[in-house]
Design a protein around this motif. Structure first.
Motif, PDB file in Angstrom:
ATOM      1  N   GLU A  90       0.891  -1.242  -0.052  1.00 27.62           N
ATOM      2  CA  GLU A  90       0.137   0.012   0.038  1.00 27.62           C
ATOM      3  C   GLU A  90       0.847   1.268  -0.083  1.00 27.62           C
ATOM      4  O   GLU A  90       0.673   2.181  -0.922  1.00 27.62           O
ATOM      5  N   ALA A  91       2.096   1.381   0.800  1.00 32.31           N
ATOM      6  CA  ALA A  91       2.706   2.455   0.987  1.00 32.31           C
ATOM      7  C   ALA A  91       3.506   2.586  -0.590  1.00 32.31           C
ATOM      8  O   ALA A  91       3.777   3.704  -0.774  1.00 32.31           O
ATOM      9  N   HIS A  92       3.889   1.591  -1.009  1.00 31.68           N
ATOM     10  CA  HIS A  92       4.680   1.616  -2.186  1.00 31.68           C
ATOM     11  C   HIS A  92       3.784   2.168  -3.297  1.00 31.68           C
ATOM     12  O   HIS A  92       4.161   2.958  -4.325  1.00 31.68           O
ATOM     13  N   CYS A  93       2.532   1.757  -3.222  1.00 32.85           N
ATOM     14  CA  CYS A  93       1.587   2.082  -4.259  1.00 32.85           C
ATOM     15  C   CYS A  93       1.509   3.629  -4.205  1.00 32.85           C
ATOM     16  O   CYS A  93       1.233   4.418  -5.106  1.00 32.85           O
ATOM     17  N   SER A 125      -8.722  -2.453   1.346  1.00 30.14           N
ATOM     18  CA  SER A 125      -9.512  -2.036   2.239  1.00 30.14           C
ATOM     19  C   SER A 125      -8.929  -0.552   2.735  1.00 30.14           C
ATOM     20  O   SER A 125      -7.883  -0.086   2.543  1.00 30.14           O
ATOM     21  N   LEU A 126     -10.212   0.431   3.053  1.00 30.24           N
ATOM     22  CA  LEU A 126      -9.680   1.723   3.332  1.00 30.24           C
ATOM     23  C   LEU A 126      -8.859   1.753   4.486  1.00 30.24           C
ATOM     24  O   LEU A 126      -7.832   2.480   4.836  1.00 30.24           O
ATOM     25  N   SER A 127      -8.924   0.800   5.662  1.00 29.74           N
ATOM     26  CA  SER A 127      -8.223   0.862   6.767  1.00 29.74           C
ATOM     27  C   SER A 127      -6.801   0.397   6.462  1.00 29.74           C
ATOM     28  O   SER A 127      -6.016   1.201   7.081  1.00 29.74           O
ATOM     29  N   LEU A 128      -6.416  -0.505   5.573  1.00 32.12           N
ATOM     30  CA  LEU A 128      -5.065  -0.665   5.209  1.00 32.12           C
ATOM     31  C   LEU A 128      -4.398   0.529   4.259  1.00 32.12           C
ATOM     32  O   LEU A 128      -3.587   1.345   4.706  1.00 32.12           O
ATOM     33  N   GLN A 129      -5.450   1.068   3.604  1.00 31.71           N
ATOM     34  CA  GLN A 129      -4.920   2.516   2.694  1.00 31.71           C
ATOM     35  C   GLN A 129      -4.585   3.645   3.573  1.00 31.71           C
ATOM     36  O   GLN A 129      -3.475   4.501   3.522  1.00 31.71           O
ATOM     37  N   ASN A 130      -5.245   3.560   4.878  1.00 30.31           N
ATOM     38  CA  ASN A 130      -5.005   4.897   5.746  1.00 30.31           C
ATOM     39  C   ASN A 130      -3.629   4.729   6.275  1.00 30.31           C
ATOM     40  O   ASN A 130      -2.836   5.471   6.562  1.00 30.31           O
ATOM     41  N   GLN A 131      -3.393   3.398   6.731  1.00 33.37           N
ATOM     42  CA  GLN A 131      -1.973   3.138   7.224  1.00 33.37           C
ATOM     43  C   GLN A 131      -0.864   3.390   6.358  1.00 33.37           C
ATOM     44  O   GLN A 131       0.121   3.953   6.712  1.00 33.37           O
ATOM     45  N   ARG A 176       1.710  10.986   4.017  1.00 33.48           N
ATOM     46  CA  ARG A 176       0.905  11.455   3.245  1.00 33.48           C
ATOM     47  C   ARG A 176      -0.370  11.628   3.978  1.00 33.48           C
ATOM     48  O   ARG A 176      -1.364  11.150   3.772  1.00 33.48           O
ATOM     49  N   TYR A 177      -0.214  12.492   5.146  1.00 33.29           N
ATOM     50  CA  TYR A 177      -1.448  12.801   6.080  1.00 33.29           C
ATOM     51  C   TYR A 177      -2.615  13.486   5.470  1.00 33.29           C
ATOM     52  O   TYR A 177      -3.712  13.157   5.970  1.00 33.29           O
ATOM     53  N   ASN A 178      -2.205  14.111   4.437  1.00 34.57           N
ATOM     54  CA  ASN A 178      -3.582  14.679   3.717  1.00 34.57           C
ATOM     55  C   ASN A 178      -4.457  13.760   2.944  1.00 34.57           C
ATOM     56  O   ASN A 178      -5.606  14.016   2.555  1.00 34.57           O
ATOM     57  N   GLN A 179      -3.979  12.534   2.686  1.00 39.58           N
ATOM     58  CA  GLN A 179      -4.630  11.344   2.244  1.00 39.58           C
ATOM     59  C   GLN A 179      -5.390  10.568   3.208  1.00 39.58           C
ATOM     60  O   GLN A 179      -6.064   9.508   2.647  1.00 39.58           O
ATOM     61  N   VAL A 180      -5.021  10.588   4.372  1.00 39.12           N
ATOM     62  CA  VAL A 180      -6.015   9.894   5.472  1.00 39.12           C
ATOM     63  C   VAL A 180      -7.358  10.293   5.657  1.00 39.12           C
ATOM     64  O   VAL A 180      -7.827  11.569   5.580  1.00 39.12           O
ATOM     65  N   VAL A 181      -8.314   9.214   5.491  1.00 39.17           N
ATOM     66  CA  VAL A 181      -9.458   9.432   5.362  1.00 39.17           C
ATOM     67  C   VAL A 181     -10.049   9.554   6.795  1.00 39.17           C
ATOM     68  O   VAL A 181      -9.838   8.455   7.614  1.00 39.17           O
ATOM     69  N   HIS A 182     -10.801  10.400   7.348  1.00 44.51           N
ATOM     70  CA  HIS A 182     -11.269  10.403   8.794  1.00 44.51           C
ATOM     71  C   HIS A 182     -12.761  10.039   8.694  1.00 44.51           C
ATOM     72  O   HIS A 182     -13.577  10.093   7.971  1.00 44.51           O
ATOM     73  N   PRO A 183     -13.063   9.367   9.977  1.00 46.10           N
ATOM     74  CA  PRO A 183     -14.613   9.060   9.978  1.00 46.10           C
ATOM     75  C   PRO A 183     -15.456  10.226   9.945  1.00 46.10           C
ATOM     76  O   PRO A 183     -15.183  11.271  10.250  1.00 46.10           O
TER      77      PRO A 183
END
Length: 518
Positions: free
Chosen positions: A399-402, A498-504, A511-518
């Protein structure tokens, strides 16, 4: 080496030159193993399919194992030869000093090691000596010391006795050293064939222990830092010569492999030796128990109960051996996946079978990575379940590499630090992370991600076992950045796509701006 002349004339540089030759073979074998694992595996997965890929992969695994074995065995020969030269150098110098003293005094050292000296004509003559000389041999009934008035009024006799004794001791020491090292050098050999078997790996482990005993204090384990910081360990390692580093790595792979601060490529090579030998030993012990009996049996009355044969088999370690092999197979499986879907080489930074067993495995080299994520599993984690923990960090790496292929990332199951570092705590592993973050000293992490957390140990000073903790990291009152979760279950946070994995992955790459918050 039975005579003082042979000890005097021994060219110890020849042993050292031979050791250098074995060192080159050992190093080339290790470099070849790395090329097999890191450069040859990926093309096989991308260019071959089906049985061709399976067969080629199997051949590469065997080739890499062979190179690993060569690296270890040739390294043992190198270290043994260097230690032999070092020990012989000591007694050779001892002999040299005795011969120099004899020459300074104008004494003659005979072929048998006796020492002729000028003597008074007034004293009785020994048989076989000229009127003006005496012959001193080792083993005098009393320890004569040089000086006037000693040795029946003849000071030269005491000096000659002392020289003869020193010559004898040097020769005796050389004979003992020669016999000791000849035995181990005869044992350092391998059978013919193209495949390294478990028996060969067990023999290599035996050889390593024998070399450790043979070389004595030449390269002691006590010199290796214990309980020190990574910085202290690095300082020790950097202070060694390259030859010393190679010898420590060969002779004490478990200790060097566990040493934080040592380069990851060195720890990986050392721990692979430990893994190979541990796997061979466990398989051998399991095979010795015979096939696993059925766990239950039905008696004559039709009642089902425990099978005494299985209870005995299990008491001897059957289930434990199976669990250990399952964990080690998971590590080997990750090695074999290098190159699949762009997965980087794996680095084994720690491994042992103590307790539940431990493994620290990195996807990518953490020493050179721009970003590092460290996974701390829960309290129930065992080596048997390594496949799950390794798989989670493998998916985080993907995920991080992508998200940012321009940056190198290393994801680690177990622990270490690097440039931009994220520590991921799962279950009660988050409690451990919380305790570490508040402990004295520097907690080397830029970000902390917790998942499935029962509560972080240091919140309001409450320990993890204090019972129900009302405020946990997912609660707003805790003050953490909450990330959206679209997965279910205690371990679903690493489900692929999953979004859970993408956030990690976004946190790991900064890339904190790409973290999706609830």
């Amino acid at each position: 080496m039975p005579t003082w002349q042979q000890l005097r004339d021994a060219k110890l540089t020849e042993y050292e030159q031979a050791a250098d030759g074995w060192s080159k073979v050992s190093n080339r074998a290790d470099a070849a193993r790395i090329r097999v694992d890191q450069e040859m595996a990926a093309p096989i997965h991308t260019t071959q399919k089906g049985e061709a890929q399976t067969s080629a992969g199997r051949d590469l695994t065997r080739l890499g194992r062979n190179y690993q074995y060569l690296h270890g065995e040739c390294g043992l020969v190198r270290t043994t030869l260097n230690a032999l030269a070092s020990e012989l150098s000591g007694v050779q110098k001892q002999l040299g000093r005795a011969l120099d003293d004899a020459a300074d005094l104008k004494f003659t050292v005979n072929e048998d090691g006796s020492v002729e000296y000028p003597r008074s004509t007034e004293l009785p003559m020994a048989s076989g000596t000229s009127p003006g000389t005496g012959a001193a041999r080792p083993g005098a009934p009393v320890p004569y010391l040089p000086g006037a008035g000693e040795a029946n009024g003849d000071p030269n006799k005491g000096k000659a006795e002392d020289i003869a004794e020193r010559i004898s001791q040097a020769v005796s020491g050389a004979i003992e050293i020669d016999n000791r090292y000849a035995k181990i050098l005869r044992e350092l050999k391998a059978p013919d064939g193209l495949a390294v078997t478990d028996d060969m790996l067990l023999d290599e482990a035996h050889d390593t222990r024998d070399v450790q005993k043979t070389i004595g204090t030449y390269l002691g384990k006590d010199s290796i830092p214990h309980g020190k910081s990574a910085a202290d360990n690095k300082e020790w390692w950097d202070g060694l010569t390259q030859e010393q580093r190679e010898e420590y790595q060969t002779l004490y792979p478990a200790e060097i492999g566990a040493l934080d601060g040592v380069p990851s490529v060195v720890r990986d090579s050392s721990n692979r030796t430990v893994l190979d030998e541990s796997r061979a030993r466990v398989r051998s012990e399991l095979d010795a128990l015979g096939p696993e009996p059925p766990q239950t049996m039905v008696d004559a009355a039709g009642r089902t109960g425990s099978n005494p044969d299985w209870v005995l088999w299990n008491a001897k370690g059957g289930t434990r051996f199976q669990s250990q092999l399952k964990g080690m197979d998971a590590i080997e499986s990750r090695f074999d996946r290098t190159g699949i879907d762009g997965l980087p080489p794996a680095y084994l930074l720690g491994f042992d079978l103590k307790g539940n067993g431990h493994v620290i495995l990195a996807n990518g080299n953490p020493d050179t990575a721009d970003n590092t994520a460290v996974y701390v599993p829960g309290t129930k984690s065992k080596l048997e379940g390594a496949a799950g923990d390794i798989g989670r960090m493998t998916r985080v790496w993907k995920e991080a590499h992508c998200l940012d292929p321009s940056q190198s990332t290393s994801t680690i199951t177990g622990g270490t630090d690097a440039s931009h570092t994220t520590v991921i705590g799962h279950s009660y592993g988050s409690t451990t992370v919380g305790a570490a973050s508040k402990a004295p000293g520097h907690f080397a992490a830029d970000d902390i991600v917790v998942a499935g957390s029962p509560g972080v140990q240091t919140f309001h000073g409450l320990p993890y076992d204090a019972g129900y903790i009302q405020t946990v990291p997912s609660d707003e009152a805790f003050g953490a950045h909450r990330m959206a979760v679209d997965t279910d279950g205690h371990s679903g946070y690493w489900d692929e796509d999953s979004l859970s994995l993408q956030n990690q992955g976004a946190v790991v790459t900064g890339r904190y701006n790409q973290v999706v918050h609830p």
